[in-house]
Design a protein around this motif. Structure first.
Motif, PDB file in Angstrom:
ATOM      1  N   ILE A  47      42.646  29.625  58.184  1.00 44.60           N
ATOM      2  CA  ILE A  47      43.452  29.673  56.875  1.00 44.60           C
ATOM      3  C   ILE A  47      42.586  29.381  55.627  1.00 44.60           C
ATOM      4  CG2 ILE A  47      45.254  28.390  55.741  1.00 44.60           C
ATOM      5  CD1 ILE A  47      46.645  28.576  58.256  1.00 44.60           C
ATOM      6  N   ASN A  48      41.803  28.632  55.877  1.00 40.79           N
ATOM      7  CA  ASN A  48      40.665  28.074  54.913  1.00 40.79           C
ATOM      8  C   ASN A  48      39.891  29.242  54.420  1.00 40.79           C
ATOM      9  OD1 ASN A  48      41.616  25.652  54.118  1.00 40.79           O
ATOM     10  ND2 ASN A  48      40.535  24.695  55.514  1.00 40.79           N
ATOM     11  N   SER A  90      35.227  43.902  51.310  1.00 45.93           N
ATOM     12  CA  SER A  90      33.757  43.451  50.632  1.00 45.93           C
ATOM     13  C   SER A  90      33.889  42.026  50.239  1.00 45.93           C
ATOM     14  CB  SER A  90      33.167  44.274  49.582  1.00 45.93           C
ATOM     15  OG  SER A  90      33.745  44.334  48.528  1.00 45.93           O
ATOM     16  N   SER A  91      35.158  41.832  49.554  1.00 41.96           N
ATOM     17  CA  SER A  91      35.252  40.515  49.209  1.00 41.96           C
ATOM     18  C   SER A  91      35.561  39.430  49.964  1.00 41.96           C
ATOM     19  CB  SER A  91      36.437  40.408  48.387  1.00 41.96           C
ATOM     20  OG  SER A  91      36.352  41.156  47.147  1.00 41.96           O
ATOM     21  N   ALA A 121      38.639  33.527  50.752  1.00 42.68           N
ATOM     22  CA  ALA A 121      38.405  34.900  50.506  1.00 42.68           C
ATOM     23  C   ALA A 121      39.168  35.499  49.088  1.00 42.68           C
ATOM     24  CB  ALA A 121      38.559  35.893  51.734  1.00 42.68           C
ATOM     25  N   LYS A 122      40.560  34.991  49.515  1.00 45.76           N
ATOM     26  CA  LYS A 122      41.571  35.060  48.391  1.00 45.76           C
ATOM     27  C   LYS A 122      41.175  34.700  46.996  1.00 45.76           C
ATOM     28  CE  LYS A 122      45.493  36.303  51.132  1.00 45.76           C
ATOM     29  NZ  LYS A 122      46.770  35.950  51.496  1.00 45.76           N
ATOM     30  N   ARG A 123      40.614  33.529  46.835  1.00 43.69           N
ATOM     31  CA  ARG A 123      40.052  32.969  45.849  1.00 43.69           C
ATOM     32  C   ARG A 123      39.009  33.646  45.242  1.00 43.69           C
ATOM     33  NH1 ARG A 123      39.998  27.576  48.598  1.00 43.69           N
ATOM     34  NH2 ARG A 123      42.314  26.688  48.049  1.00 43.69           N
ATOM     35  N   SER A 147      39.294  35.646  41.580  1.00 44.50           N
ATOM     36  CA  SER A 147      38.150  35.299  40.426  1.00 44.50           C
ATOM     37  C   SER A 147      37.590  36.556  40.259  1.00 44.50           C
ATOM     38  CB  SER A 147      37.282  34.387  40.781  1.00 44.50           C
ATOM     39  OG  SER A 147      36.283  34.655  41.970  1.00 44.50           O
ATOM     40  N   GLU A 148      37.174  37.589  41.223  1.00 43.98           N
ATOM     41  CA  GLU A 148      36.837  38.874  40.867  1.00 43.98           C
ATOM     42  C   GLU A 148      37.516  39.804  40.146  1.00 43.98           C
ATOM     43  OE1 GLU A 148      35.047  41.176  44.123  1.00 43.98           O
ATOM     44  OE2 GLU A 148      34.027  39.263  44.720  1.00 43.98           O
ATOM     45  N   LEU A 149      38.844  39.740  40.556  1.00 42.62           N
ATOM     46  CA  LEU A 149      40.055  40.280  39.789  1.00 42.62           C
ATOM     47  C   LEU A 149      40.148  39.859  38.297  1.00 42.62           C
ATOM     48  CD1 LEU A 149      42.787  40.788  42.231  1.00 42.62           C
ATOM     49  CD2 LEU A 149      41.443  42.679  41.621  1.00 42.62           C
ATOM     50  N   LYS A 150      40.067  38.529  37.956  1.00 43.67           N
ATOM     51  CA  LYS A 150      40.187  37.987  36.872  1.00 43.67           C
ATOM     52  C   LYS A 150      39.028  38.394  36.037  1.00 43.67           C
ATOM     53  CE  LYS A 150      42.379  33.663  37.847  1.00 43.67           C
ATOM     54  NZ  LYS A 150      42.351  32.440  38.022  1.00 43.67           N
TER      55      LYS A 150
END
Length: 161
Positions: free
Chosen positions: A51-52, A4-5, A57-59, A63-66
């Motif tokens: 890649i961007n 979903s992220s 998506a990873k950022r 941020s969701e994980l943080k």
């Protein structure tokens, strides 16, 4: 949640990537003249966009994980705080229990002492009752002897008259 992220970031990617590509394009060397280089550039720009998009998506995921980590940390702090209060309360209850146990033990000892004292007093009372009964018997015997003596005195007086 990872999927979903990444799907959310894919929609973000289309907006961010346009801006990122513009920034990358500004930083690039002027375009070469031959067609093969143009294809390579197009391919590299496409790869850079992918890649961007992945980075975005990873950022987003990071941020969701943080955020979740911060929430979990807050919950842990709350639980630790509750645990500490419970430990203090438990220690207080344990102290009260020990105090009550000591008092109960002292009361039991006192009760046992009172029972021993009562038993001794009961024995003494029994002895005194027995002594009193013996004294009563002696008094009855003395009374009887006195009455006999009085009777003998009266009969002697009658004979003397």
């Amino acid at each position: 949640s990872i999927l979903s992220s990444s799907s959310r970031s894919n929609s973000i990617c289309s907006n961010e990537n346009d801006q990122n590509l513009e920034n990358v394009a500004i930083q690039q060397v002027p375009p070469p003249q031959n067609a093969k280089s143009q294809e390579q550039i197009a391919y590299l720009e496409s790869e850079l966009e992918k890649i961007n998009c992945i980075l975005s998506a990873k950022r987003t995921f990071a941020s969701e994980l943080k955020r979740k980590l911060a929430t979990t940390e807050d919950q842990l702090k709350t639980q630790n705080s509750k645990l500490e209060r419970s430990k203090k309360h438990s220690a207080q209850l344990e102290k009260e229990l020990l105090h009550s146990s000591s008092k109960l033990s002292a009361e039991r000892n006192h009760t046992a002492d009172l029972k021993r004292t009562c038993d001794k007093m009961e024995k003494n009372l029994k002895k005194k009752e027995n002594a009193f009964l013996a004294l009563e018997e002696d008094m009855e015997a003395v009374k009887h002897d006195r009455n006999q003596i009085l009777s003998q005195v009266k009969s002697a007086e009658k004979r003397i008259e």
